[in-house]
Design a protein around this motif. Structure first.
Motif, PDB file in Angstrom:
ATOM      1  N   MET A   1       0.687  -0.959  -0.146  1.00 54.58           N
ATOM      2  CA  MET A   1       0.118  -0.005  -0.226  1.00 54.58           C
ATOM      3  C   MET A   1       0.787   1.330   0.117  1.00 54.58           C
ATOM      4  N   ARG A   2       1.967   1.336   0.773  1.00 54.10           N
ATOM      5  CA  ARG A   2       2.972   2.318   0.918  1.00 54.10           C
ATOM      6  C   ARG A   2       3.598   2.496  -0.278  1.00 54.10           C
ATOM      7  N   SER A   3       4.082   1.589  -1.228  1.00 57.42           N
ATOM      8  CA  SER A   3       4.927   1.906  -2.171  1.00 57.42           C
ATOM      9  C   SER A   3       4.595   1.336  -3.343  1.00 57.42           C
ATOM     10  N   PHE A   4       4.304   0.039  -3.353  1.00 55.46           N
ATOM     11  CA  PHE A   4       4.226  -0.885  -4.603  1.00 55.46           C
ATOM     12  C   PHE A   4       2.941  -0.472  -5.312  1.00 55.46           C
ATOM     13  N   TYR A   5       1.734  -0.587  -4.797  1.00 55.50           N
ATOM     14  CA  TYR A   5       0.533  -0.133  -5.472  1.00 55.50           C
ATOM     15  C   TYR A   5       0.769   1.450  -6.104  1.00 55.50           C
ATOM     16  N   PRO A   6       1.126   2.299  -5.704  1.00 52.98           N
ATOM     17  CA  PRO A   6       1.359   3.736  -6.215  1.00 52.98           C
ATOM     18  C   PRO A   6       2.477   3.609  -7.285  1.00 52.98           C
ATOM     19  N   ALA A   7       3.345   3.019  -7.238  1.00 51.87           N
ATOM     20  CA  ALA A   7       4.470   2.854  -8.225  1.00 51.87           C
ATOM     21  C   ALA A   7       3.868   2.188  -9.549  1.00 51.87           C
ATOM     22  N   VAL A   8       3.143   0.838  -9.163  1.00 46.87           N
ATOM     23  CA  VAL A   8       2.523   0.331 -10.369  1.00 46.87           C
ATOM     24  C   VAL A   8       1.642   1.248 -11.071  1.00 46.87           C
ATOM     25  N   LEU A   9       0.667   1.716 -10.189  1.00 46.93           N
ATOM     26  CA  LEU A   9      -0.478   2.277 -10.924  1.00 46.93           C
ATOM     27  C   LEU A   9      -0.082   3.594 -11.684  1.00 46.93           C
ATOM     28  N   ARG A  10       1.179   4.547 -11.035  1.00 51.66           N
ATOM     29  CA  ARG A  10       1.706   5.403 -11.843  1.00 51.66           C
ATOM     30  C   ARG A  10       2.278   5.028 -13.184  1.00 51.66           C
ATOM     31  N   ARG A  11       3.016   4.163 -13.204  1.00 50.08           N
ATOM     32  CA  ARG A  11       3.605   3.473 -14.407  1.00 50.08           C
ATOM     33  C   ARG A  11       2.489   3.127 -15.328  1.00 50.08           C
ATOM     34  N   LEU A  12       1.486   2.389 -15.090  1.00 44.61           N
ATOM     35  CA  LEU A  12       0.618   1.919 -15.899  1.00 44.61           C
ATOM     36  C   LEU A  12      -0.317   2.750 -16.432  1.00 44.61           C
ATOM     37  N   PHE A  13      -0.523   4.113 -15.499  1.00 46.43           N
ATOM     38  CA  PHE A  13      -1.381   5.223 -16.037  1.00 46.43           C
ATOM     39  C   PHE A  13      -0.527   5.903 -17.067  1.00 46.43           C
ATOM     40  N   ARG A  14       1.143   6.063 -16.823  1.00 44.74           N
ATOM     41  CA  ARG A  14       1.953   6.718 -17.732  1.00 44.74           C
ATOM     42  C   ARG A  14       2.051   6.036 -18.914  1.00 44.74           C
ATOM     43  N   ASP A  15       1.946   4.535 -18.954  1.00 44.30           N
ATOM     44  CA  ASP A  15       1.922   3.783 -19.964  1.00 44.30           C
ATOM     45  C   ASP A  15       0.702   3.589 -21.018  1.00 44.30           C
ATOM     46  N   SER A  16      -0.342   3.980 -20.445  1.00 44.56           N
ATOM     47  CA  SER A  16      -1.430   4.033 -21.115  1.00 44.56           C
ATOM     48  C   SER A  16      -1.864   5.387 -21.549  1.00 44.56           C
ATOM     49  N   GLY A  17      -0.981   6.343 -21.441  1.00 43.28           N
ATOM     50  CA  GLY A  17      -1.091   7.617 -22.110  1.00 43.28           C
ATOM     51  C   GLY A  17      -1.770   8.620 -21.241  1.00 43.28           C
ATOM     52  N   GLY A  18      -2.287   8.422 -20.184  1.00 39.28           N
ATOM     53  CA  GLY A  18      -3.106   9.065 -19.339  1.00 39.28           C
ATOM     54  C   GLY A  18      -2.389  10.298 -18.449  1.00 39.28           C
TER      55      GLY A  18
END
Length: 144
Positions: free
Chosen positions: A127-144
């Protein structure tokens, strides 16, 4: 992104709540706890399974599909610990049958407390580090 984090947080809260309910039973004798134990153990198992399914669908599958796993520092370690903990939990359920719990209540309590503590640490780390990092990377990769 916020909806996914909120869902994961809610599910982790559900796991913690179910585990807390189990730990309340640990303050009782086996005879007092036994009528409730099966239902609480099932609640814990279902909460964990639901959470792992969400985690896989929302985070891990998209990471794999986009070949982004290697780009996130510590990702493999978190995934390995999740896998190891999942195996440990499966073994725990297989070893601690109703009969084994009845025969060795205190040992069951100790083993369950250790497993749950390990799970709590992993959940906090995710919750502290993994989820935010993954979601930021996925969001950035999807062009959002």
């Amino acid at each position: 992104m916020k909806a996914t984090i909120d869902l994961l947080r809610t599910q982790q809260h559900d796991i913690a709540s179910a585990m807390a309910e189990l730990h309340v039973l640990f303050d009782k004798s086996y005879a007092e706890a036994a009528p409730h134990l099966g239902a609480v153990r099932t609640r814990v198992a279902r909460a964990i399974a639901r959470h792992l399914n969400t985690e896989d669908e929302a985070l891990l599958t998209p990471l794999r599909e986009r070949r982004l796993m290697g780009e996130l520092l510590g990702c493999e370690a978190i995934i390995a610990e999740t896998r190891d903990l999942r195996l440990a939990y499966s073994t725990h359920i297989r070893v601690w049958t109703a009969g084994a719990v009845a025969e060795r209540w205190d040992d069951y309590i100790d083993a369950t407390r250790q497993l749950n503590a390990r799970m709590a640490v992993l959940c906090q780390q995710k919750m502290r580090s993994f989820y935010p990092a993954v979601l930021r990377r996925l969001f950035r990769d999807s062009g959002g």
